[in-house]
Design a protein around this motif. Structure first.
Motif, short mmCIF file in Angstrom:
data_model
loop_
_atom_site.label_atom_id
_atom_site.label_comp_id
_atom_site.label_asym_id
_atom_site.label_seq_id
_atom_site.Cartn_x
_atom_site.Cartn_y
_atom_site.Cartn_z
N THR A 45 0.80 -1.22 0.00
CA THR A 45 0.00 0.00 0.00
C THR A 45 0.84 1.28 0.00
N ASN A 46 2.02 1.23 0.59
CA ASN A 46 2.79 2.46 0.79
C ASN A 46 4.11 2.52 0.03
N VAL A 47 4.46 1.43 -0.64
CA VAL A 47 5.73 1.43 -1.37
C VAL A 47 5.48 1.18 -2.86
N VAL A 48 4.98 0.00 -3.19
CA VAL A 48 4.83 -0.40 -4.59
C VAL A 48 3.96 0.56 -5.39
N PRO A 49 2.73 0.91 -4.93
CA PRO A 49 1.90 1.80 -5.77
C PRO A 49 2.39 3.24 -5.82
N VAL A 50 3.19 3.65 -4.84
CA VAL A 50 3.65 5.03 -4.80
C VAL A 50 4.81 5.25 -5.76
N ILE A 51 5.62 4.22 -5.98
CA ILE A 51 6.80 4.36 -6.83
C ILE A 51 6.44 4.89 -8.21
N ALA A 52 5.32 4.43 -8.75
CA ALA A 52 4.93 4.85 -10.10
C ALA A 52 4.57 6.33 -10.18
N THR A 53 4.34 6.99 -9.04
CA THR A 53 3.92 8.40 -9.04
C THR A 53 5.07 9.37 -8.79
N LEU A 54 6.25 8.84 -8.52
CA LEU A 54 7.33 9.71 -8.06
C LEU A 54 7.80 10.71 -9.12
N ALA A 55 7.67 10.38 -10.38
CA ALA A 55 8.12 11.30 -11.43
C ALA A 55 7.13 12.41 -11.71
N GLY A 56 5.91 12.29 -11.18
CA GLY A 56 4.88 13.29 -11.46
C GLY A 56 4.91 14.45 -10.50
N PRO A 57 4.03 15.43 -10.69
CA PRO A 57 3.96 16.59 -9.80
C PRO A 57 3.46 16.17 -8.42
N SER A 58 3.86 16.92 -7.41
CA SER A 58 3.47 16.61 -6.03
C SER A 58 3.67 17.85 -5.17
N ASP A 59 3.21 17.77 -3.93
CA ASP A 59 3.43 18.88 -2.99
C ASP A 59 4.92 19.06 -2.72
N PHE A 60 5.68 18.00 -2.88
CA PHE A 60 7.13 18.10 -2.67
C PHE A 60 7.75 19.12 -3.62
N SER A 61 7.14 19.31 -4.78
CA SER A 61 7.70 20.26 -5.74
C SER A 61 7.75 21.67 -5.16
N ALA A 62 6.80 22.01 -4.26
CA ALA A 62 6.84 23.33 -3.63
C ALA A 62 8.08 23.47 -2.75
N TYR A 63 8.41 22.40 -2.01
CA TYR A 63 9.62 22.42 -1.19
C TYR A 63 10.86 22.51 -2.09
N PHE A 64 10.84 21.70 -3.13
CA PHE A 64 12.00 21.60 -4.02
C PHE A 64 12.28 22.95 -4.71
N HIS A 65 11.23 23.58 -5.24
CA HIS A 65 11.43 24.86 -5.94
C HIS A 65 11.77 25.98 -4.96
N ALA A 66 11.27 25.88 -3.72
CA ALA A 66 11.65 26.88 -2.71
C ALA A 66 13.14 26.80 -2.43
N ALA A 67 13.67 25.58 -2.34
CA ALA A 67 15.12 25.42 -2.14
C ALA A 67 15.90 25.91 -3.36
N GLU A 68 15.37 25.65 -4.54
CA GLU A 68 16.02 26.17 -5.76
C GLU A 68 16.06 27.70 -5.74
N ASP A 69 14.98 28.31 -5.29
CA ASP A 69 14.95 29.78 -5.21
C ASP A 69 16.04 30.27 -4.26
N ILE A 70 16.21 29.58 -3.14
CA ILE A 70 17.26 29.96 -2.20
C ILE A 70 18.63 29.90 -2.88
N LEU A 71 18.87 28.82 -3.61
CA LEU A 71 20.15 28.67 -4.29
C LEU A 71 20.38 29.73 -5.35
N ASN A 72 19.29 30.25 -5.91
CA ASN A 72 19.39 31.27 -6.96
C ASN A 72 19.25 32.69 -6.43
N GLY A 73 19.26 32.84 -5.11
CA GLY A 73 19.21 34.18 -4.53
C GLY A 73 17.84 34.81 -4.47
#
Length: 436
Positions: A45-73
């Motif tokens: 329930t928590n590993v196998v079906p989730v793996i297929a979704t990892l390449a798609g958009p997610s709430d994590f992208s907000a964290y990721f892009h926020a960190a990118e913004d920090i790196l870019n000033g």
């Protein structure tokens, strides 16, 4: 240790009478079977079906892009979808050094490790033993919210670990982890209130120092050295939403004030109220939502103060903390379904104590509240969606019922935690009377 283990196995087999060895082995075998089944369920329930979704958009992208913004000033708040405390953006910088998909995979693996670590810390804090292991395994495997949390790449696994450590530790360490939880997502900081009721001044001071440092220092750095917005541009979003997947008492009130009727189109805010740009609540409903949250929270705090007679002992503090997590989810103006993951430690604690001490009513009540807090509403709402080919108003009562039950189930978990606070206080009082 949160509470002594009454089911802990004896370390030395030779110390166990021979007539008990078959029962001991049977108990170990039964526990191993339960844990093995839970591991299989967790993987399916928590590993196998989730793996297929990892390449798609997610709430994590907000964290990721926020960190990118920090790196870019740039300020992370230049992006309107990032409205979290600033520490989170800095915490995610190592992940922003790689591409999105590898970063998503790293965060996925880290999330599992954090959840396993939280379970292990809770098992140790509850005195180890078979019953504790089985209860934690069942809650982690059957709760349901882990799947949604991992699919969205949410922060909750880290918060669960911080909460468990706060429950299990004492003194400044306990306070520091409470403060860190606040610095990452604000509302888990509610667990600092039991430190105040317990007069744990050192722990409370550590909590305040870490919380203020974790929030203010990153904000000062952003204000001094980064371009763009200095604060979230959509902060009013957190004043409430009638979105059907926000399961809190204020959201229930807003859904009744944004009514649906059979056959009419579903209100936009019911279906798309999770997007700040699409939410059109209005100041009147926003303040009704906030007032509802404050009113229910005040009632809950009065109940806690009455139960503990205005003061918590060291043994009562973890239970009050777990109860306040449930209360905070019930009163938060915005409470998404995956937030229920933060109830896992408190639910597991209640089940462990109830089964160890043969409090079957407490065990059944805990299991029922836990089922109604996520799994059953999720099951019936998805069935509703599938049977009506989308979100329609074909059965308004069904929608109202299954979006209303979860916050009251959370209040039920809060009440059960208060039962434990009361029992510990009563036990201490009778023990002192017996001594005198």
């Amino acid at each position: 240790m949160l509470i002594p283990a009454k089911d802990a196995s004896v370390n030395c087999p030779a110390a166990v009478p021979r007539k008990w060895m078959p029962r001991q082995l049977a108990g170990n075998g039964f526990c191993a079977l339960i844990v093995a089944v839970c591991i299989l369920i967790y993987l399916r329930t928590n590993v196998v079906p989730v793996i297929a979704t990892l390449a798609g958009p997610s709430d994590f992208s907000a964290y990721f892009h926020a960190a990118e913004d920090i790196l870019n000033g740039r300020s992370p708040y230049s992006n309107p979808v990032f409205f979290y405390p600033p520490l989170l953006a800095f915490l995610m910088i190592p992940l922003a050094l790689v591409d999105y998909v590898p970063a998503r995979w790293i965060w996925f693996v880290l999330s599992h490790l954090l959840l396993i670590g939280a379970g292990g810390a809770l098992w140790r804090g509850m005195g180890r033993g078979r019953i504790a292991l089985c209860c934690i395994a069942c809650v982690w495997a059957l709760g349901g919210a882990i799947n949604e949390t991992l699919r969205q790449g949410q922060l909750s696994p880290l918060l669960v670990l911080l909460l468990v450590i706060a429950y299990a530790q004492r003194g400044r360490v306990q306070g520091a982890f409470v403060g860190l939880a606040f610095a990452l997502k604000y509302f888990p900081g509610i667990v600092a209130l039991p430190l105040l009721l317990g007069r744990r001044w050192r722990a409370l001071a550590a909590s305040v120092v870490v919380a203020l440092g974790g929030v203010c220092l990153p904000w000062l750095v952003i204000a001094a050295f980064f371009n763009g917005a200095r604060a979230p541009v959509s902060a009013a979003f957190w004043m409430g939403t009638p979105e059907m997947w926000s399961w809190s008492v204020p959201s229930v009130v807003l859904r009744f004030l944004t009514p649906i009727t059979r056959g009419a189109p579903l209100p936009n805010d019911w279906e798309f109220g999770n997007v700040a740009a699409d939410l059109h609540l209005g100041s009147r409903l926003e303040w009704i939502s906030v007032a509802t949250a404050f009113a229910v929270f005040a009632i809950g705090m009065v109940a806690l103060a009455v139960v503990c007679c205005g003061r918590l002992t060291v043994a009562q503090i973890p239970w009050a903390m777990a109860g306040l997590v449930a209360l905070s989810l019930a009163v938060a103006p915005v409470c998404w379904t995956h937030y229920q993951l933060m109830q896992y430690p408190g639910v597991a604690m209640l089940l462990i104590v109830a089964i160890r001490r043969r409090f079957w009513v407490l065990a059944l009540a805990t299991a029922a509240c836990f089922a109604f807090v996520y799994q059953l509403p999720q099951l019936f709402l998805i069935a509703y969606h599938d049977s009506h080919n989308g979100w329609t108003t074909a059965a308004p009562f069904t929608l109202y019922f299954w979006t209303t039950v979860p916050p009251f189930a959370s209040l039920g978990i809060f009440a059960l935690a208060l039962v434990m606070v009361r029992r510990i206080g009563w036990h201490l009082k009778t023990t002192l009377v017996g001594v005198t």
